[in-house]
Each structure stands twice: as structure tokens, then as C-alpha cells.
Motif scaffolding. Structure first.
Motif, PDB file in Angstrom:
ATOM      1  N   TRP A   1      37.134  22.125   1.192  1.00  0.00           N
ATOM      2  CA  TRP A   1      38.416  21.450   1.089  1.00  0.00           C
ATOM      3  C   TRP A   1      39.400  21.945   2.142  1.00  0.00           C
ATOM      4  O   TRP A   1      39.447  23.141   2.457  1.00  0.00           O
ATOM      5  CB  TRP A   1      39.049  21.697  -0.274  1.00  0.00           C
ATOM      6  CG  TRP A   1      38.339  21.047  -1.419  1.00  0.00           C
ATOM      7  CD1 TRP A   1      37.382  20.072  -1.364  1.00  0.00           C
ATOM      8  CD2 TRP A   1      38.525  21.345  -2.815  1.00  0.00           C
ATOM      9  NE1 TRP A   1      36.979  19.734  -2.626  1.00  0.00           N
ATOM     10  CE2 TRP A   1      37.654  20.492  -3.534  1.00  0.00           C
ATOM     11  CE3 TRP A   1      39.330  22.230  -3.511  1.00  0.00           C
ATOM     12  CZ2 TRP A   1      37.589  20.529  -4.933  1.00  0.00           C
ATOM     13  CZ3 TRP A   1      39.278  22.265  -4.894  1.00  0.00           C
ATOM     14  CH2 TRP A   1      38.409  21.421  -5.595  1.00  0.00           C
TER      15      TRP A   1
ATOM     16  N   SER B   1      36.382  24.806  -3.994  1.00  0.00           N
ATOM     17  CA  SER B   1      36.937  24.576  -2.654  1.00  0.00           C
ATOM     18  C   SER B   1      35.913  24.919  -1.580  1.00  0.00           C
ATOM     19  O   SER B   1      35.763  24.197  -0.583  1.00  0.00           O
ATOM     20  CB  SER B   1      38.204  25.415  -2.463  1.00  0.00           C
ATOM     21  OG  SER B   1      38.743  25.237  -1.174  1.00  0.00           O
TER      22      SER B   1
ATOM     23  N   ASP C   1      44.584  16.177  -6.880  1.00  0.00           N
ATOM     24  CA  ASP C   1      43.649  15.458  -6.016  1.00  0.00           C
ATOM     25  C   ASP C   1      44.387  14.269  -5.399  1.00  0.00           C
ATOM     26  O   ASP C   1      44.742  13.321  -6.108  1.00  0.00           O
ATOM     27  CB  ASP C   1      42.452  14.966  -6.832  1.00  0.00           C
ATOM     28  CG  ASP C   1      41.393  14.287  -5.966  1.00  0.00           C
ATOM     29  OD1 ASP C   1      41.661  14.043  -4.774  1.00  0.00           O
ATOM     30  OD2 ASP C   1      40.313  13.999  -6.504  1.00  0.00           O
TER      31      ASP C   1
ATOM     32  N   ASN D   1      44.118  22.823 -13.903  1.00  0.00           N
ATOM     33  CA  ASN D   1      44.672  22.720 -12.560  1.00  0.00           C
ATOM     34  C   ASN D   1      46.167  23.035 -12.503  1.00  0.00           C
ATOM     35  O   ASN D   1      46.801  22.824 -11.477  1.00  0.00           O
ATOM     36  CB  ASN D   1      44.415  21.325 -11.981  1.00  0.00           C
ATOM     37  CG  ASN D   1      42.958  21.138 -11.597  1.00  0.00           C
ATOM     38  OD1 ASN D   1      42.244  22.105 -11.349  1.00  0.00           O
ATOM     39  ND2 ASN D   1      42.497  19.904 -11.585  1.00  0.00           N
TER      40      ASN D   1
ATOM     41  N   ASP E   1      42.279  17.486   1.325  1.00  0.00           N
ATOM     42  CA  ASP E   1      41.436  17.212   0.166  1.00  0.00           C
ATOM     43  C   ASP E   1      42.109  17.571  -1.147  1.00  0.00           C
ATOM     44  O   ASP E   1      41.767  17.022  -2.200  1.00  0.00           O
ATOM     45  CB  ASP E   1      40.122  17.999   0.275  1.00  0.00           C
ATOM     46  CG  ASP E   1      39.364  17.661   1.541  1.00  0.00           C
ATOM     47  OD1 ASP E   1      38.875  16.527   1.640  1.00  0.00           O
ATOM     48  OD2 ASP E   1      39.280  18.524   2.443  1.00  0.00           O
ATOM     49  N   ARG E   2      43.035  18.525  -1.123  1.00  0.00           N
ATOM     50  CA  ARG E   2      43.783  18.920  -2.309  1.00  0.00           C
ATOM     51  C   ARG E   2      45.214  19.266  -1.910  1.00  0.00           C
ATOM     52  O   ARG E   2      45.454  19.750  -0.796  1.00  0.00           O
ATOM     53  CB  ARG E   2      43.143  20.134  -3.004  1.00  0.00           C
ATOM     54  CG  ARG E   2      41.807  19.848  -3.688  1.00  0.00           C
ATOM     55  CD  ARG E   2      41.946  18.857  -4.834  1.00  0.00           C
ATOM     56  NE  ARG E   2      40.698  18.639  -5.563  1.00  0.00           N
ATOM     57  CZ  ARG E   2      39.738  17.809  -5.208  1.00  0.00           C
ATOM     58  NH1 ARG E   2      39.844  17.102  -4.083  1.00  0.00           N
ATOM     59  NH2 ARG E   2      38.654  17.660  -5.958  1.00  0.00           N
TER      60      ARG E   2
END
Length: 407
Positions: A123, A118, A181, A217, A161-162
Motif C-alpha cells: 500500500w 499493508s 479505503d 480501523n 491505497d489507504r
């Protein structure tokens, strides 16, 4: 706006004066806050400004080369930005909590890996793991998981971004925190412009259609069942609730600051007509002064409660896995007290201050109404009544607050 040597404090190399940077950012946002809010465009430019300033990475552990700020600083930054632009303050508060969520729910190794990535990618995080959101479905595959379902509301839809979302493991129903994502074509963002407030928070619905998720994740459980989460992991709830409290305080303080300047330049709606605004000096209308006095008390009392809760949270986080459930419950109750008080302060200030301003408050040129709309949109999602019930149950019965994450 970039972090320069001028922002490095005397405390030592690498120590950045984040509050100074936040104040500069707030001044920048305030110059056209009303116009941007009325336009209601996706806050891509605002996020770019946050990224350039370095504020997106201030909560990152110092070992990653940037950031290193504690939660006292993080909350102060959220409050400062929210006072200038409530929706961006809301977006930033969610970013800080969600970008730190791996610390609560994932293994230390996984959390370190995610935070390193990150930081390198700068991010901006969005999403939502609120307990009242119907969970998405996470189905195991040979190479990880597939994520499917529809989430009614997530912050930062289409601009982050996430995303961190809440998903139920297929077959067991266990709720999990999952990193996604949003660039994958299976992530489809819905409309974010249908609310009367928080127009720049990029909030809206999002749908997931067979989105692949790597096993690394999937952070960990969000189960409210007793004993599943450690006391330290349970601190995620007060951490998030204090982001909400700081947002509300920023809204209240931001409007008070604006009507303060406005009130010194124009006639009170209760003052008889006169050829000059406030002849002879500052306003002395007894009704206006009384209301401003009452609202100052409300805002400062809520601020003091928030400071007390933040101090308790920082001490709890420092204990790590040595924290016990009773200490965690006390911190959670203090955070609920602070959030309820801040919510009430935001609603009262953004309603009564406009009464003092009078007819000018209806002018879109000033944009005073955006404070009320931003506060009310937030408090509709997070009613204070739920927090008050938890506080009362703890006070009378010693019942620990439930693991209920806010929107």
C-alpha cells in the motif's frame, strides 16, 4: 527497478542497502523532474516506481519479511528523494509517517495486523491528521462506524491505497485516527492541481459521504489533553516534524547541487560580459562565492540540527513505554528546532541561490523555480513561527510542546 541481490549488504541476508536504492530512484526522478513538474499529472507512474523499488515497505518491521529500516534510514531516503523531486519526497515522507501511525495510536495487535496487510498489498498511504484540520465526523453504527465530512487538504488524494484521517467521534467530539479505503464510492477527491507548488504530491480536498469504517480501523485517540496519550504515542509529533525537516533539507540540498553544476558552466550575473563562460577555470566571482558560502553554512547547520533530533527520536522510540513525559518534551523541542531551521534553510537557499543564477533562473527549461515553489507551498502550511513560540516557551518556562500534528 526492483530490489535484487546486489542491494543486499554484507551485514547479513535480508539487509537491503536502502540508501543505494534511494539514490538510484533519485537519479531516475531527476532526469525529467522539471518536465513532469510542469505537466502536473497525478503521480501514478512515480508511485509505481517507488513500489517496484521496494521503498514503500522499507519502514515495515522486519518480521513481515521486508523493510526493517530504522528512522535514520527512513529520513535519509526522504531527503535523498526530495532533493531530486520535492513533491515525491513530500509524498514519500507522508507515506512513511502515516503507514507507521498505528504504532503510535493503536494497540500492538491492531498495528501488527494493519502493517502486515499493508506489506502484503504494498500500500501507498496518504491522508492527513493535522491538528488544524477540522475533524470529520465518525458516527457509531451496529457494525462499526460511518465517516462523513470534508477535509480541506490531504496528501495523496486519488492515488494512494489507504488514507489516514482525523475524525471526531459523534457525541463526544474525541479526535481519532481513522484508516479509510479510498476505493469506496463515498470517498470523493477534489482538485489537486490548484497550488503553485507541490504539484506532484497529489494533495487536495477530499469528501467522505457515509463511508463505512470497521471498528478495527479506528486506531485511537489524537486528543491533545494532558494524560490521554502516553509519552510514546506523543512521539508521533516529532516523528512527523522530522519528516517535514528532511523534506526541507532535501529541497535546499537539491537546488544547491543543481546550481553548483549550472554555476560552473555559465557566467555569473555579476561578472562583466566576456566571450567565454568562466575563462581559465571555475568561477571566482567574489559575490557568488560569498552567497554560496553562506548558503552552505545555512544548509549544513540545519542538517546537523536534524541529525541531533533524529538521534534523540531513535533513542526515545527504543525506550517504548519506559519513556517519560519530560524526555518526550525534550525530543519534541529538538524536532521543532530542526524543523524551524530546515524551513528557514529551504526558504533562504531557494531564494538566494536563484539570485546568483540570475536571468537563467527564470527559464522554465532549467526548472529551478520548482524548488522555491515546493518549499514555499510547504512552509505556508507549516509556518516556523509556531515552532519558535514552542521552543521559546520551553526555554523560558519549561512548558511542554502541545500535541500538534503537522499537515
Amino acid at each position: 527497478m526492483t530490489v535484487t541481490a546486489d542491494e543486499v549488504t554484507d551485514a547479513g541476508a535480508g539487509r537491503v542497502d536502502w540508501l543505494h536504492i534511494a539514490r538510484e530512484m533519485a537519479e531516475d526522478l531527476a532526469t525529467d523532474a522539471a518536465e513532469r513538474e510542469q505537466a502536473g499529472k497525478a503521480p501514478l507512474d512515480e508511485v509505481a516506481r517507488l513500489r517496484e523499488s521496494g521503498l514503500l515497505t522499507l519502514a515495515t518491521p522486519a518480521e513481515h519479511g521486508v523493510g526493517g529500516a530504522d528512522w535514520r534510514t527512513v529520513y535519509a531516503v526522504v531527503r535523498t528523494v526530495a532533493a531530486a523531486d520535492g513533491a515525491i519526497g513530500h509524498l514519500l515522507g507522508h507515506h512513511y509517517f502515516l503507514s507507521s501511525s498505528a504504532r503510535f495510536f493503536a494497540s500492538p495487535e491492531r498495528a501488527a495486523r494493519v502493517e502486515r496487510e499493508s506489506t502484503e498489498g504494498q500500500w501507498c498511504w496518504g491522508g492527513g491528521i493535522a491538528s488544524h484540520e477540522p475533524p470529520l465526523i465518525l458516527t457509531p453504527t451496529a457494525n462499526g462506524y460511518l465517516l462523513n465530512g470534508y477535509q480541506r487538504y490531504a496528501t495523496g488524494v486519488g492515488i494512494t491505497d489507504r488514507l489516514v484521517v482525523r475524525a471526531a467521534r459523534y457525541g463526544t467530539g474525541e479526535p481519532l485516527a481513522v484508516l479509510v479505503d479510498p476505493a469506496h464510492p463515498g470517498v470523493v477527491s477534489g482538485s489537486s492541481g490548484d497550488t503553485f507548488g507541490q504539484r506532484l504530491a497529489a494533495g487536495g480536498a477530499v469528501e467522505f459521504d457515509s463511508v463505512p469504517v470497521a471498528a478495527d480501523n479506528v486506531f485511537g485517540s489524537l486528543s491533545p489533553d494532558e494524560g490521554v496519550l502516553s509519552p510514546f504515542a506523543s512521539l508521533a509529533v516529532p516523528t512527523a516534524r522530522l519528516c517535514s525537516a528532511q523534506f526541507c533539507l532535501g529541497i535546499a540540498e537539491g537546488l544547491l547541487a543543481e546550481v553548483h553544476e549550472h554555476g560552473r558552466a555559465v557566467r555569473s550575473p555579476w561578472q562583466p560580459l566576456s566571450p567565454q563562460p568562466w575563462p581559465g577555470g571555475p568561477p571566482q566571482d567574489p559575490y557568488a562565492l560569498t552567497v554560496y558560502g553562506e548558503l552552505t553554512v545555512v544548509a549544513r547547520a540545519a542538517s546537523a540540527l536534524a541529525d541531533q533530533a533524529v538521534d534523540a527520536l531513535v533513542r526515545g522510540l527504543a525506550q517504548g513505554e519506559d519513556l517519560d513525559f519530560e524526555e518526550c518534551a525534550e525530543i519534541a523541542v529538538l524536532a521543532s528546532v530542526a524543523e524551524a531551521a530546515a524551513s528557514r534553510a529551504a526558504q533562504e537557499v531557494t531564494t538566494r541561490a536563484l539570485d546568483v543564477v540570475g536571468l537563467d533562473a527564470a527559464s522554465s527549461r532549467h526548472g529551478f523555480d520548482r524548488f522555491w515553489r515546493n518549499a514555499r507551498t510547504h512552509t505556508l502550511r507549516e509556518p516556523a513561527a509556531h515552532r519558535l513560540r514552542e521552543i521559546g516557551d520551553y526555554f523560558l518556562n519549561g512548558a511542554h510542546p502541545s500535541f500538534t500534528l503537522p499537515a
